[in-house]
Design an enzyme around this catalytic site. Sequence first.
Site, PDB file in Angstrom:
ATOM      1  N   ASP A   1     -35.921 -48.078  39.319  1.00 45.22           N
ATOM      2  CA  ASP A   1     -37.105 -48.766  38.809  1.00 45.22           C
ATOM      3  C   ASP A   1     -38.267 -47.807  38.554  1.00 45.22           C
ATOM      4  OD1 ASP A   1     -37.615 -48.208  41.489  1.00 45.22           O
ATOM      5  OD2 ASP A   1     -37.541 -50.294  42.124  1.00 45.22           O
TER       6      ASP A   1
ATOM      7  N   GLU B   1     -37.609 -59.050  42.850  1.00 44.07           N
ATOM      8  CA  GLU B   1     -38.390 -59.832  43.802  1.00 44.07           C
ATOM      9  C   GLU B   1     -37.707 -61.177  44.068  1.00 44.07           C
ATOM     10  OE1 GLU B   1     -40.587 -58.234  45.295  1.00 44.07           O
ATOM     11  OE2 GLU B   1     -42.284 -57.555  44.094  1.00 44.07           O
TER      12      GLU B   1
ATOM     13  N   ASP C   1     -39.920 -58.291  51.431  1.00 46.40           N
ATOM     14  CA  ASP C   1     -39.552 -59.591  50.868  1.00 46.40           C
ATOM     15  C   ASP C   1     -38.072 -59.625  50.463  1.00 46.40           C
ATOM     16  OD1 ASP C   1     -39.485 -57.989  48.608  1.00 46.40           O
ATOM     17  OD2 ASP C   1     -40.953 -59.146  47.465  1.00 46.40           O
TER      18      ASP C   1
END
Length: 269
Positions: A86, A164, A157
């Site tokens: 990323d 996400e 998370d």
Amino acid sequence: MTAIPSIERSPDRERIRTIVVPDHDDLARLVAERIVAAVRRATAERGRCVLGLATGHTPLRTYRELVSRCRAGAVSFAQVVTFNLDEYWPMAPDNPHSYLRYMWDNLFAHVDVEPGNVHIPAGDTPREHLAAACAAYEHAIREAGGIDFQLLGIGKDGHIGFNEPGSAGDSRTRLVALQAGTRRSAASEFGGEDQVPREAITMGIATILEAREIALLATGGHKAVIVRRAVESEPTPGVAATFLQRHANATVYLDGAAASGLTRLARGG
Ligand code: PGA
């Protein structure tokens, strides 16, 4: 080389192979050894090894181990092709916060990798060209023969790459919005949460799951709660890392602190 003591079992509650070692340095040595083995094997078999690489705090010591092994002549990156997971968007390549800079500072500048074999999503891609650039990234991975070994961290998370919560199991390389917690975690490096980009380009979950081998690393007590969910909960888009349970050759590597929430240790056993 001294053997690294590890606890390797598959207690009932664990839905993915999980290896616990005492501390972060043990973890870095163990994972570096696995990467060296993957590089040697793939280059012997196919003349190249394709590594999927991660950024963040977690892999830093592993990269340091790889640099020292390369300097010692134990491994060469001359036939290694890399694809990073990323990059923030927008992000100038020469910005000190870019993952491009991170990779050159922490690994690429210190090993014999060919610069042309390095791939990182381009954070300076204009918005109107992003869809094509993401498709081209997927294409380049396939053209290289697919990823042999994918290194992953995990966000608090449960994100892998910047997938996400809510990311689909069939997601591909794309632009995503970063969640507040992810931006908060990066705030100190950027000098404030408002300085952290709101979006990023990330490989998708399906992209990651196509790698032949996957290693997810987590260290520190701040990861204990999410590690337990990743390892012991059923696959759910709410925790992207749970999708790794569907992979035939994925391993979770933990130091004692990151493993402390697992049922096998929480029970004292
Ligand atoms: P960290 O980041 O290694 O800095 O904890 C992991 C991640 O967010 O994937």
